[in-house]
Design a protein around this motif. Sequence first.
Motif, PDB file in Angstrom:
ATOM      1  N   ARG A  63      -7.890   3.173 -11.579  1.00  0.00           N
ATOM      2  CA  ARG A  63      -6.566   3.734 -11.293  1.00  0.00           C
ATOM      3  C   ARG A  63      -6.097   4.721 -12.366  1.00  0.00           C
ATOM      4  O   ARG A  63      -4.913   4.828 -12.644  1.00  0.00           O
ATOM      5  CB  ARG A  63      -5.527   2.626 -11.106  1.00  0.00           C
ATOM      6  N   GLN A  64      -7.062   5.425 -12.973  1.00  0.00           N
ATOM      7  CA  GLN A  64      -6.668   6.446 -13.950  1.00  0.00           C
ATOM      8  C   GLN A  64      -6.053   7.652 -13.253  1.00  0.00           C
ATOM      9  O   GLN A  64      -5.240   8.370 -13.836  1.00  0.00           O
ATOM     10  CB  GLN A  64      -7.859   6.877 -14.807  1.00  0.00           C
ATOM     11  N   ALA A  65      -6.485   7.899 -12.013  1.00  0.00           N
ATOM     12  CA  ALA A  65      -5.914   9.016 -11.237  1.00  0.00           C
ATOM     13  C   ALA A  65      -4.658   8.504 -10.550  1.00  0.00           C
ATOM     14  O   ALA A  65      -4.637   7.407 -10.021  1.00  0.00           O
ATOM     15  CB  ALA A  65      -6.923   9.508 -10.213  1.00  0.00           C
ATOM     16  N   TYR A  91       0.436  14.189 -11.812  1.00  0.00           N
ATOM     17  CA  TYR A  91       0.102  13.633 -10.488  1.00  0.00           C
ATOM     18  C   TYR A  91       1.369  13.547  -9.645  1.00  0.00           C
ATOM     19  O   TYR A  91       1.391  13.980  -8.488  1.00  0.00           O
ATOM     20  CB  TYR A  91      -0.527  12.247 -10.648  1.00  0.00           C
ATOM     21  N   ARG A 102       2.082  15.340  -5.997  1.00  0.00           N
ATOM     22  CA  ARG A 102       2.240  14.497  -4.815  1.00  0.00           C
ATOM     23  C   ARG A 102       3.674  14.502  -4.280  1.00  0.00           C
ATOM     24  O   ARG A 102       3.955  13.830  -3.264  1.00  0.00           O
ATOM     25  CB  ARG A 102       1.835  13.046  -5.155  1.00  0.00           C
ATOM     26  N   MET A 108       0.743   9.829   0.600  1.00  0.00           N
ATOM     27  CA  MET A 108      -0.486   9.383  -0.074  1.00  0.00           C
ATOM     28  C   MET A 108      -1.733   9.617   0.780  1.00  0.00           C
ATOM     29  O   MET A 108      -2.697  10.266   0.342  1.00  0.00           O
ATOM     30  CB  MET A 108      -0.332   7.887  -0.429  1.00  0.00           C
ATOM     31  N   ILE A 162     -12.893   8.954 -11.295  1.00  0.00           N
ATOM     32  CA  ILE A 162     -12.966   8.140 -10.079  1.00  0.00           C
ATOM     33  C   ILE A 162     -12.361   8.992  -8.972  1.00  0.00           C
ATOM     34  O   ILE A 162     -11.268   9.532  -9.122  1.00  0.00           O
ATOM     35  CB  ILE A 162     -12.238   6.776 -10.226  1.00  0.00           C
ATOM     36  N   SER A 198      -8.989   8.733  -3.692  1.00  0.00           N
ATOM     37  CA  SER A 198      -9.015   8.401  -2.272  1.00  0.00           C
ATOM     38  C   SER A 198      -8.389   7.032  -2.148  1.00  0.00           C
ATOM     39  O   SER A 198      -7.633   6.621  -3.030  1.00  0.00           O
ATOM     40  CB  SER A 198     -10.458   8.408  -1.755  1.00  0.00           C
ATOM     41  N   ASP A 199      -8.672   6.295  -1.090  1.00  0.00           N
ATOM     42  CA  ASP A 199      -8.189   4.918  -1.015  1.00  0.00           C
ATOM     43  C   ASP A 199      -9.150   4.101  -0.157  1.00  0.00           C
ATOM     44  O   ASP A 199      -9.883   4.656   0.668  1.00  0.00           O
ATOM     45  CB  ASP A 199      -6.772   4.839  -0.440  1.00  0.00           C
ATOM     46  N   TYR A 259      -6.182  -6.348   4.657  1.00  0.00           N
ATOM     47  CA  TYR A 259      -5.063  -5.468   5.040  1.00  0.00           C
ATOM     48  C   TYR A 259      -4.946  -5.352   6.559  1.00  0.00           C
ATOM     49  O   TYR A 259      -3.850  -5.354   7.119  1.00  0.00           O
ATOM     50  CB  TYR A 259      -5.219  -4.079   4.413  1.00  0.00           C
ATOM     51  N   PHE A 299     -15.215  -1.970  -4.435  1.00  0.00           N
ATOM     52  CA  PHE A 299     -14.094  -2.801  -4.881  1.00  0.00           C
ATOM     53  C   PHE A 299     -13.916  -3.967  -3.908  1.00  0.00           C
ATOM     54  O   PHE A 299     -13.479  -3.765  -2.784  1.00  0.00           O
ATOM     55  CB  PHE A 299     -12.791  -2.002  -4.836  1.00  0.00           C
ATOM     56  N   SER A 336     -11.573  -6.241  -4.376  1.00  0.00           N
ATOM     57  CA  SER A 336     -10.464  -6.615  -5.258  1.00  0.00           C
ATOM     58  C   SER A 336      -9.977  -8.034  -5.021  1.00  0.00           C
ATOM     59  O   SER A 336      -9.653  -8.746  -5.953  1.00  0.00           O
ATOM     60  CB  SER A 336      -9.306  -5.643  -5.081  1.00  0.00           C
ATOM     61  N   HIS A 390      -8.464  -4.529 -14.642  1.00  0.00           N
ATOM     62  CA  HIS A 390      -8.022  -4.053 -13.323  1.00  0.00           C
ATOM     63  C   HIS A 390      -7.378  -2.699 -13.564  1.00  0.00           C
ATOM     64  O   HIS A 390      -7.616  -2.103 -14.608  1.00  0.00           O
ATOM     65  CB  HIS A 390      -7.073  -5.076 -12.672  1.00  0.00           C
TER      66      HIS A 390
END
Length: 400
Positions: free
Chosen positions: A38-40, A47, A51, A56, A83, A86-87, A163, A216, A218, A379
């Motif tokens: 999650r650096q981006a 950012y 945005r 998103m 990284i 995207s998602d 999800y 991931f 997670s 994380h």
Amino acid sequence: MTVTTPHSGASRRNLPHAPFLQAIRGEQPSRRPVWFMRQAGRSLPEYRALRANVAMLDSCFQPELAAEITLQPVRRHDVDAAIFFSDIVVPLKAAGIPIDIVPGRGPVVDMPVADRAAIDALPSLAPEQLAPIHEAVRLTLDGLTDTQVLIGFAGAPFTVASYLIEGGPTKTHQRTKALMHGDPESWHSLMRTLTDYIITFLKVQINAGVDAIQLFDSWAGFLPDRDYRTFVAPYSQEIFAAVAAAAPGLPRIHFGVTTGELLGSMALTGPDVMGVDWRVDMAAAAQRINAALGEEVHSSLRQAAGTDSVGADGSASDAALLGSSAHQPGDIVLQGNLDPALLAAGPTIIDREINHLVRTTDELIATGQIRGHIVNLGHGVLPDTRAEDITRAVATIHSV
Ligand code: 1CP
């Protein structure tokens, strides 16, 4: 702009001097490699500016924007890997499933997919539907040097399924577990469909030229090991095998949160690198993974000179259950595992944590218990972390 297709199969970059890849190959890296999950996004003001007027998920399908967001933290913090922005729900969106990412909440599905009829009605996903992702990867690679790698990624089927089934983020995974145990046939059918989506999503990124991939899972840590092996592991294993077939030698990373109890089983699904969350000391992580990989950890540090086999307690059956990993004990690379909360706790504390981490992993490497180490958090970067604290931590990591 150059027209590319998701099938155009760009050749992979050859990066002999990239510290991230040197660590994975078991070489002495030219500097200690570090990047942050999650650096981006999140913590960066540049950012938030980009945005400001773009939703998103829309931003993920705008190649120039996604490439620029991917590159921002590399420029600002001098990390050794980007990284891809995207998602994990992007393949669902591309397949035409109504899904949105709600600010402050996360992925939300209007009509949860929780029964057989809904699972059977899921559309298929063709690589062409991910053409903007292919383009975004190509543009990102243009902005990286040959010491900086690009990591592609996907969510693993269990985490993505949660999800879809719950309709949004959950703290319990109650509906997900009800389907898994109450209607295993439908569960496996859903996992099949998601595995196909995820392989397609990863192959598009691989064909566009990513230098490594991370899967991931997670939320896998919500499961006991027995359920993980029965209902989840075979699909992650299939994904890693498909990546290996599509791109032999491409580094494959696996990560989940609160997975201390699952590290061995996750390692058996076939990754080259295991991400470790901050709750587990790296020495314990190495030991658990090596035990699962089927032999005793050969360490001069172990108190007992014992020739007793760690594998005798059932790790052999792990291997039988899951199929064998390509790796032997001592062969795995670890990634992690600074506590994300401590990034904001001030220089004295984070420097102490970094020192403990690198002392531990240097010793694990020296004693043959792991092949290498990539510094990361346990994380993602917490949203209110100051960018300056991240930059400073990266500089410290490069200097120790
Ligand atoms: O408006 C915003 O800025 C939304 C915040 C955001 C961002 C920046 C979301 C919503 N996703 C992303 C990008 C993202 N997601 C990346 C690339 C950027 C980077 O890592 O620097 C990656 C790798 C992901 C992966 C992702 N999405 C995971 C796996 C990693 C992890 O953190 O465990 C998961 C679980 C998601 C779902 C998701 N997407 C977004 C949120 C807030 C969430 C989590 C919600 C929840 O708690 O369930």
